[in-house]
Design a protein around this motif. Structure first.
Motif, PDB file in Angstrom:
ATOM      1  N   ALA A 156       0.836  -1.210   0.000  1.00 19.61           N
ATOM      2  CA  ALA A 156       0.000   0.000   0.000  1.00 19.61           C
ATOM      3  C   ALA A 156       0.869   1.258   0.000  1.00 19.61           C
ATOM      4  CB  ALA A 156      -0.927  -0.004   1.218  1.00 19.61           C
ATOM      5  N   LEU A 157       2.001   1.195   0.666  1.00 19.18           N
ATOM      6  CA  LEU A 157       2.881   2.369   0.709  1.00 19.18           C
ATOM      7  C   LEU A 157       3.667   2.535  -0.597  1.00 19.18           C
ATOM      8  CD1 LEU A 157       4.329   2.369   4.333  1.00 19.18           C
ATOM      9  CD2 LEU A 157       2.288   3.470   3.453  1.00 19.18           C
ATOM     10  N   GLY A 158       3.492   1.584  -1.503  1.00 16.34           N
ATOM     11  CA  GLY A 158       4.102   1.746  -2.817  1.00 16.34           C
ATOM     12  C   GLY A 158       5.384   0.955  -3.011  1.00 16.34           C
ATOM     13  N   LEU A 195       0.722   1.497 -10.598  1.00 12.46           N
ATOM     14  CA  LEU A 195      -0.122   1.773  -9.423  1.00 12.46           C
ATOM     15  C   LEU A 195       0.749   1.926  -8.172  1.00 12.46           C
ATOM     16  CD1 LEU A 195      -3.144  -0.638 -10.058  1.00 12.46           C
ATOM     17  CD2 LEU A 195      -3.145   1.859 -10.216  1.00 12.46           C
ATOM     18  N   ALA A 196       1.756   1.043  -8.070  1.00 19.01           N
ATOM     19  CA  ALA A 196       2.662   1.145  -6.916  1.00 19.01           C
ATOM     20  C   ALA A 196       3.370   2.497  -6.922  1.00 19.01           C
ATOM     21  CB  ALA A 196       3.674   0.002  -6.944  1.00 19.01           C
ATOM     22  N   ALA A 197       3.741   2.952  -8.110  1.00 16.95           N
ATOM     23  CA  ALA A 197       4.430   4.254  -8.210  1.00 16.95           C
ATOM     24  C   ALA A 197       3.499   5.386  -7.792  1.00 16.95           C
ATOM     25  CB  ALA A 197       4.926   4.451  -9.638  1.00 16.95           C
ATOM     26  N   ILE A 198       2.206   5.313  -8.200  1.00 14.54           N
ATOM     27  CA  ILE A 198       1.243   6.353  -7.792  1.00 14.54           C
ATOM     28  C   ILE A 198       1.103   6.352  -6.267  1.00 14.54           C
ATOM     29  CG2 ILE A 198      -1.195   7.038  -7.881  1.00 14.54           C
ATOM     30  CD1 ILE A 198      -1.263   5.922 -10.760  1.00 14.54           C
ATOM     31  N   ARG A 199       0.958   5.179  -5.704  1.00 13.91           N
ATOM     32  CA  ARG A 199       0.820   5.087  -4.239  1.00 13.91           C
ATOM     33  C   ARG A 199       2.061   5.638  -3.554  1.00 13.91           C
ATOM     34  NH1 ARG A 199      -1.195  -0.210  -5.474  1.00 13.91           N
ATOM     35  NH2 ARG A 199       0.741  -1.180  -4.806  1.00 13.91           N
ATOM     36  N   LEU A 254     -10.267   2.324  -3.610  1.00 18.65           N
ATOM     37  CA  LEU A 254     -10.180   2.624  -5.049  1.00 18.65           C
ATOM     38  C   LEU A 254      -9.400   3.910  -5.276  1.00 18.65           C
ATOM     39  CD1 LEU A 254     -13.800   1.679  -6.222  1.00 18.65           C
ATOM     40  CD2 LEU A 254     -11.698   0.385  -6.551  1.00 18.65           C
ATOM     41  N   ILE A 255      -9.698   4.928  -4.442  1.00 22.88           N
ATOM     42  CA  ILE A 255      -8.947   6.190  -4.579  1.00 22.88           C
ATOM     43  C   ILE A 255      -7.470   5.938  -4.244  1.00 22.88           C
ATOM     44  CG2 ILE A 255      -8.673   8.532  -3.640  1.00 22.88           C
ATOM     45  CD1 ILE A 255     -11.717   8.536  -3.105  1.00 22.88           C
ATOM     46  N   GLY A 256      -7.244   5.028  -3.302  1.00 22.69           N
ATOM     47  CA  GLY A 256      -5.875   4.734  -2.873  1.00 22.69           C
ATOM     48  C   GLY A 256      -5.140   3.781  -3.802  1.00 22.69           C
ATOM     49  N   CYS A 257      -5.789   3.407  -4.900  1.00 19.83           N
ATOM     50  CA  CYS A 257      -5.150   2.520  -5.900  1.00 19.83           C
ATOM     51  C   CYS A 257      -4.704   1.190  -5.304  1.00 19.83           C
ATOM     52  CB  CYS A 257      -3.941   3.194  -6.547  1.00 19.83           C
ATOM     53  SG  CYS A 257      -4.300   4.705  -7.393  1.00 19.83           S
ATOM     54  N   ILE A 258      -5.389   0.741  -4.282  1.00 25.84           N
ATOM     55  CA  ILE A 258      -5.058  -0.603  -3.777  1.00 25.84           C
ATOM     56  C   ILE A 258      -6.164  -1.584  -4.162  1.00 25.84           C
ATOM     57  CG2 ILE A 258      -3.577   0.177  -1.893  1.00 25.84           C
ATOM     58  CD1 ILE A 258      -5.827  -0.297   0.059  1.00 25.84           C
ATOM     59  N   GLY A 301      -0.654   9.059   0.638  1.00 26.30           N
ATOM     60  CA  GLY A 301      -0.209   8.661   1.958  1.00 26.30           C
ATOM     61  C   GLY A 301      -1.340   7.900   2.630  1.00 26.30           C
ATOM     62  N   PHE A 302      -0.991   6.899   3.420  1.00 25.51           N
ATOM     63  CA  PHE A 302      -2.023   6.079   4.065  1.00 25.51           C
ATOM     64  C   PHE A 302      -1.890   6.140   5.578  1.00 25.51           C
ATOM     65  CE2 PHE A 302      -1.862   4.217  -0.118  1.00 25.51           C
ATOM     66  CZ  PHE A 302      -3.167   3.851  -0.388  1.00 25.51           C
TER      67      PHE A 302
END
Lengths: 415, 227
Positions: free
Chosen positions: A310-312, B77-81, B50-54, B86-87
Motif C-alpha cells: 500500500a505504501l508503494g 499503481l505502486a508508483a502512484i501510491r 479505489l482512490i488509494g489505488c489498492i 499517503g495512508f
C-alpha cells in the motif's frame, strides 16, 4: 538493496526463535548430508584402495584373449615368456609380479575337517618373492606364515577357512586341469590364514606358490597374468600407454584396475545413485520441515506485506526482502550444519564405524571388512552451504509469491 | 485533483454478487478535509481503497492529479501510491522492527530520497507530530496514539497529493482520537495536504469540512461545511 538487507537482518532478529528453529532444521539436514557423504566417500576410497592392494593391482598384463574368458580362468591364453615382460617392466621401474589364476575343485575330508566336502574355486598362484611388490598380503597373515616357494602350501582367506573349519596344518586337495587338459591333483597343506581388509579375498581367497602351480599344471614357465603397481593409481592411463610401446608387451593386453574391478565399479556407481537418492531424501525432509515454518512466518506477516505494498513498495522488492531473510536463515543453518557436520566427522575420520559383523554375513559389495572411515570432502561442505541457502530461498519463494498475489485490501484485513 | 466518475465496484461473495459501489461520482480538490461516512457495508472503505489505488473499479473512472488510474499496471499503481498517496490505517500498521524514525523514513526510502534529505525531513515531521525525542523507539515502545502519530508522519513526510485515512481513530480512546484529529487538521492547515477519511465515527465526521454520506454503495449526501 542496502535497506532491504538491513530490514531483513532486523526481521531475523525479531523473529529470533523461529529463525533458530528453521535454521536448526536446515542445520540438521546439512549435518546429516555431510556425515553421510563423508561415510560414503570414505567407504568408496577405502574400497578402491583395497581392491587395488589385494585384488587387481594398478593394472594387469595378460594375453589378449584371456579377458573374454576370464570367468573360466583358462590356461590356454597365457603369457609364454613372462621373464622378458618382467625384464622390460623392470627397465621402466614398474613394480610387477607374475601370477597364474586357475579354476579347480577344493576337496576336504572329515578328520581333520569337520566334514567331507568339495568346492569349485579359483586358485591364485603367486610368486612369494615378488608378490609383495604389488600386493600387501604378508602383514595380514593372522595364523601360520606366508607361502614359500617350492612347498605345496596353501594360504586361505580367513572367512573361507572358518566356513571350511580349516586350520593351519590341515591337508587338502586341489583338483584341476593342466594347461593341456590333463586332470591333476595337488596335495597341499594349509600353511597360513589370511585376514585381509578385502572381504572378497577373505571369502574366497586360495593362494598357492607359483612354482608349484607351474609344476602341476604343466605351465612350462608361462603365467596367466603379470600384475603391476603404479605410484598413483588414479592416473594409470599414461603409464599404460607408455608400457604398450615396449616391444615385449606389444602383443599383450594391459587392463587397468577400473576394468579389472568393473563389477565393483558398476556397483559403486549404482550405489552412488542410491546414495544420491538418500541424500536427496534428506534434503526433502529438511525442506518439508523448513517450508512449514517458512509458510507460517510469511503468512503471519501477510498484513505487513499488504501495508508495504500500500505504501508503494514494489512487489519485487518485497519478494527480495523475504528471500533475503530466507537466505539469512539458510546461511545460519548452513553455518551451523557445516560446523555440526565437521565436528561429527572428526571421530568418523579418526575412529570410523565398525561394520565387521555386518560385512561378515552380508556381501554389501564394498571392499572393506570392518571399520569404515569417513573422509574430508571439501566440495561437500561447499555444496552443503549452497544447498542450505538455496533450500531456504526456494521454500520461501512459493508462500511469498502467494502472499503477493493476494489483494492488498484482503492482505491488510488479515489478523 | 481527485476525480471519481460513475465508479462501480462489484465482487463475488460465494454465489452472490455484491454491489459495493453503484455509480459513485465525486470530485475532491486540493486541501480538502473530507469524511466519507456511512454505516457498515455502505462502500466507504471500498471507495477509499479505489482512490488509494489498492483496489480496482469494475467500471467508471478515477483520476489523481489528472492521471487516470484505470489501465495502469501493478508497477504504475505502486508508483502512484508511493509518490502521490499517503495512508493512515486503523491499526497503525507500522513495521515492528523499525524505530519511529525508520518507519517514517521508510516512505522516503521507497521514493529514493537521498539519505541526508530523508533524515532532515523525517526529523522535521516527527517534531511536527509531537514525537521529538522518541525517534529511536520501536512501535512496541509507543502508545497507540503515538503509533498513530508515527503513521501520520509516515504518510505526510513524502508530501503526498492526498492522505487517505481508514477509520484512523477506531483503535484509539476518544481523547487520543481527538488529539490525532487535531494533528491532522493542523497538518492540513499547515501543508494544505488533502485528507480523505472513511469513518462511521461521529467525532471524525464532526472534524470534517466536507461530509459525503454513502448508503448501499451510493452517495446520499455531499455537504460542505465552513471551517
Amino acid at each position: 538493496m542496502k535497506f532491504l538487507v538491513r530490514l531483513a537482518t532486523k526481521n531475523l532478529w525479531r523473529y529470533g526463535r523461529r529463525t533458530l528453529i528453521t535454521a536448526a532444521a536446515i542445520a540438521l539436514g546439512l549435518a546429516t548430508y555431510v556425515l553421510l557423504d563423508s561415510m560414503l566417500v570414505g567407504a568408496d576410497e577405502e574400497s578402491v584402495r583395497n581392491l587395488i592392494w589385494y585384488e587387481t593391482g594398478s593394472a594387469r598384463v595378460m594375453h589378449p584373449d584371456y579377458w573374454a574368458e576370464r570367468e573360466r580362468a583358462p590356461l590356454r591364453h597365457v603369457i609364454e615368456d613372462p621373464d622378458s615382460v618382467l625384464d622390460a617392466l623392470r627397465s621402466q621401474d614398474v613394480a610387477a609380479t607374475p601370477r597364474t589364476t586357475f579354476s579347480g575343485e577344493l576337496i576336504v575330508w572329515r578328520d581333520p575337517f569337520p566334514e567331507d566336502g568339495s568346492l569349485l574355486v579359483h586358485v591364485t598362484a603367486i610368486d612369494p618373492e615378488t608378490d609383495g611388490r604389488v600386493y600387501r598380503f604378508d602383514q595380514w597373515i593372522t595364523e601360520g606364515r606366508p607361502l614359500q616357494a617350492g612347498e605345496p602350501g596353501v594360504v586361505l582367506g580367513s572367512w573361507l577357512a572358518e566356513d571350511l573349519g580349516a586350520e593351519v596344518g590341515y591337508p587338502l586337495i586341489i583338483s584341476a586341469r593342466s594347461r593341456y587338459g590333463a586332470r591333476v591333483t595337488i596335495d597341499a597343506e594349509v600353511v597360513g590364514i589370511l585376514n585381509s581388509p578385502n572381504p572378497v579375498i577373505n571369502r574366497g581367497g586360495i593362494f598357492l606358490p607359483l612354482d608349484i602351480a607351474d609344476l602341476y599344471l604343466d605351465m612350462e614357465g608361462a603365467v596367466t597374468q603379470i600384475d603391476l603397481r603404479f605410484a598413483d593409481y588414479a592416473r594409470v592411463e599414461g603409464p599404460i600407454a607408455e608400457l604398450k610401446q615396449l616391444p615385449a608387451l606389444r602383443d599383450l593386453e594391459i587392463a587397468d584396475w577400473r576394468l579389472l574391478g568393473a563389477d565393483y565399479i558398476a556397483m559403486m556407481e549404482a550405489d552412488s545413485v542410491g546414495s544420491g537418492i538418500i541424500l536427496f531424501l534428506v534434503f526433502v525432509i529438511a525442506a518439508v520441515g523448513v517450508s512449514n515454518t517458512m509458510l507460517m512466518t510469511i503468512f503471519e506477516r501477510t498484513r505487513e506485506i499488504g501495508m508495504m505494498r500500500a505504501l508503494g513498495m514494489d512487489d519485487r522488492a518485497i519478494r527480495n526482502l523475504f528471500l533475503i531473510e530466507a537466505a539469512g536463515i539458510g546461511l545460519i543453518g548452513a553455518a551451523a550444519g557445516i560446523l555440526l557436520g565437521a565436528l561429527g566427522n572428526i571421530p568418523m575420520v579418526r575412529v570410523g564405524i565398525d561394520y565387521s559383523a555386518m560385512f561378515r554375513t552380508m556381501d554389501a559389495g564394498y571392499r572393506s571388512t570392518g571399520v569404515l572411515y569417513g573422509a574430508w570432502v571439501p566440495s561437500t561442505f561447499v555444496i552443503a552451504a549452497l544447498m542450505g541457502v538455496a533450500l531456504a530461498v526456494i521454500v520461501a519463494l512459493v508462500p511469498t509469491r502467494r502472499a503477493l498475489r493476494m489483494d492488498i485490501p484482503r492482505a491488510l484485513s488479515r489478523q | 485533483m481527485i476525480s471519481v466518475t460513475n465508479v462501480q465496484k462489484q465482487y463475488r461473495d460465494g454465489d452472490t454478487t455484491v454491489h459495493a459501489l453503484r455509480g459513485v461520482s465525486l470530485s475532491i480538490e486540493q486541501g480538502e478535509f473530507i469524511s466519507i461516512a456511512g454505516p457498515s457495508g455502505s462502500g466507504k472503505t471500498t471507495l477509499l481503497n479505489l482512490i488509494g489505488c489498492i483496489d480496482t473499479a469494475t467500471a467508471g473512472e478515477i483520476s489523481i492529479d489528472g492521471r487516470a488510474v484505470a489501465g495502469c499496471g501493478k508497477r504504475e499503481l505502486a508508483a502512484i501510491r508511493r509518490e502521490k498517496l499517503g495512508f493512515v490505517f486503523q491499526s497503525f500498521n507500522l513495521i515492528p522492527v523499525l524505530t519511529a524514525f525508520e518507519n517514517v523514513a521508510f516512505s522516503l526510502t521507497l521514493t529514493g530520497t537521498p539519505d541526508a534529505e530523508a533524515r532532515e525531513r523525517t526529523m522535521r515531521i516527527l517534531d511536527e507530530v509531537g514525537l521529538a525525542g522518541m525517534e529511536d523507539r520501536r512501535p512496541s515502545q509507543l502508545s497507540g496514539g503515538q503509533q498513530q502519530r508515527v503513521a501520520v508522519a509516515r504518510a505526510l513526510v513524502k508530501e503526498p497529493t492526498v492522505v487517505l485515512a481508514d477509520e484512523p481513530t477506531a483503535n484509539l480512546d476518544s481523547r487520543t482520537g481527538h488529539a490525532i484529529l487535531e494533528l491532522m487538521v493542523e497538518m492540513n492547515r499547515r501543508h494544505n495536504t488533502t485528507f480523505v477519511f472513511s469513518t462511521h465515527d461521529q467525532m471524525v465526521m464532526d472534524y470534517a469540512r466536507r461530509l459525503t454520506m454513502l448508503h448501499d454503495g451510493e452517495i446520499v449526501s455531499d455537504e460542505r461545511r465552513s471551517a
